[in-house]
Write an enzyme that holds these catalytic residues in place. Sequence first.
Site, short mmCIF file in Angstrom:
data_model
loop_
_atom_site.label_atom_id
_atom_site.label_comp_id
_atom_site.label_asym_id
_atom_site.label_seq_id
_atom_site.Cartn_x
_atom_site.Cartn_y
_atom_site.Cartn_z
CG HIS A 75 -1.84 1.09 1.38
ND1 HIS A 75 -1.87 1.93 2.48
CD2 HIS A 75 -2.82 1.54 0.54
CE1 HIS A 75 -2.83 2.81 2.33
NE2 HIS A 75 -3.42 2.61 1.16
CG HIS B 185 -3.03 9.18 -0.03
ND1 HIS B 185 -3.73 10.03 0.81
CD2 HIS B 185 -3.79 8.08 -0.18
CE1 HIS B 185 -4.87 9.45 1.15
NE2 HIS B 185 -4.93 8.26 0.57
O1 G3P Z 1 -6.51 1.52 -2.88
C1 G3P Z 1 -6.66 1.17 -1.55
C2 G3P Z 1 -6.44 2.34 -0.64
O2 G3P Z 1 -5.24 2.97 -1.00
C3 G3P Z 1 -7.55 3.32 -0.70
O3 G3P Z 1 -7.44 4.33 0.22
O4 G3P Z 1 -6.90 6.56 1.00
O5 G3P Z 1 -5.18 4.78 1.15
O6 G3P Z 1 -5.79 5.73 -1.06
P1 G3P Z 1 -6.27 5.40 0.32
MG MG Z 2 -4.67 4.44 -2.40
#
Ligand code: G3P
Ligand code: MG
Length: 242
Positions: free
Chosen positions: A6, A48
């Site tokens: 992630h 992000h």
């Molecule tokens: O794609 C999964 C996750 O990354 C979604 O939430 O806010 O971490 O981008 P965020």
């Molecule tokens: Mg994400």
Amino acid sequence: MKVYAHRGYSGRYPENTMLAFKEAEKTGCYGIELDVQLTKDGEVVIIHDERVDRTTDGTGWVRDFTLEALKKLNAAAVWNGKYGFEPIPTLEEYCRWVKDTDMVTNIEIKSGVYYYEELEEKTLALVKKYSLEKRIVFSSFLHSSITLLRKLAPEIPCGALVEYDDLGNPGYYCEKFDFQYYHPGVKALTEEMVKSCKEHGIPLNVWTINDMGALEQMYEWGVEGVISNYPGVCKGWIDSKK
Ligand code: G3P
Ligand code: MG
């Protein structure tokens, strides 16, 4: 069960940097999840938040920075000098690196807060330029963005991203709207939702799996993929089950 890193290996390295992506690859995990936005001059960059404040030493909206100005910011700034200077990567820099690996990339289109003009088209053009079509999954909280990508590139699968207010009957929803994956937040996910996906042949990639309890639960439910800040830990545990 597949493991996606992630924002790269973001539990141990500055999120969404080339360092975090390269460290993720070293764990042997299946793929990398990253987030894309557009600069003022229309470059696709990996970050992000819509603002640079949380993750860099700068302040302001990503869309108000030219690429040249954005490149001066330190995306490792919040790590108190541990990683020195790490620039915000462009998607092109990432593609140039990832094409020589066997990693799959989940590109999350960050279009749900500010709707960037041509973000989907520009992202797709880079994927095509580096012939990465077979190793990409697009996702977005804004489902109209992935609907557009399904039209522009039917050969590339898309995942419907859903926040913590998960959708009931998600398998039917994904099948009906031609989304190949379901990407729910783990907090509100139930076994019933997993079953719905299985009934409709829709694999799940669940985020963000950062504790052992959640990892074990996903494994027990037969979820196909997890998206984690600790890909090395997840991969090690899953391998030990084999
Ligand atoms: O794609 C999964 C996750 O990354 C979604 O939430 O806010 O971490 O981008 P965020
Ligand atoms: Mg994400």
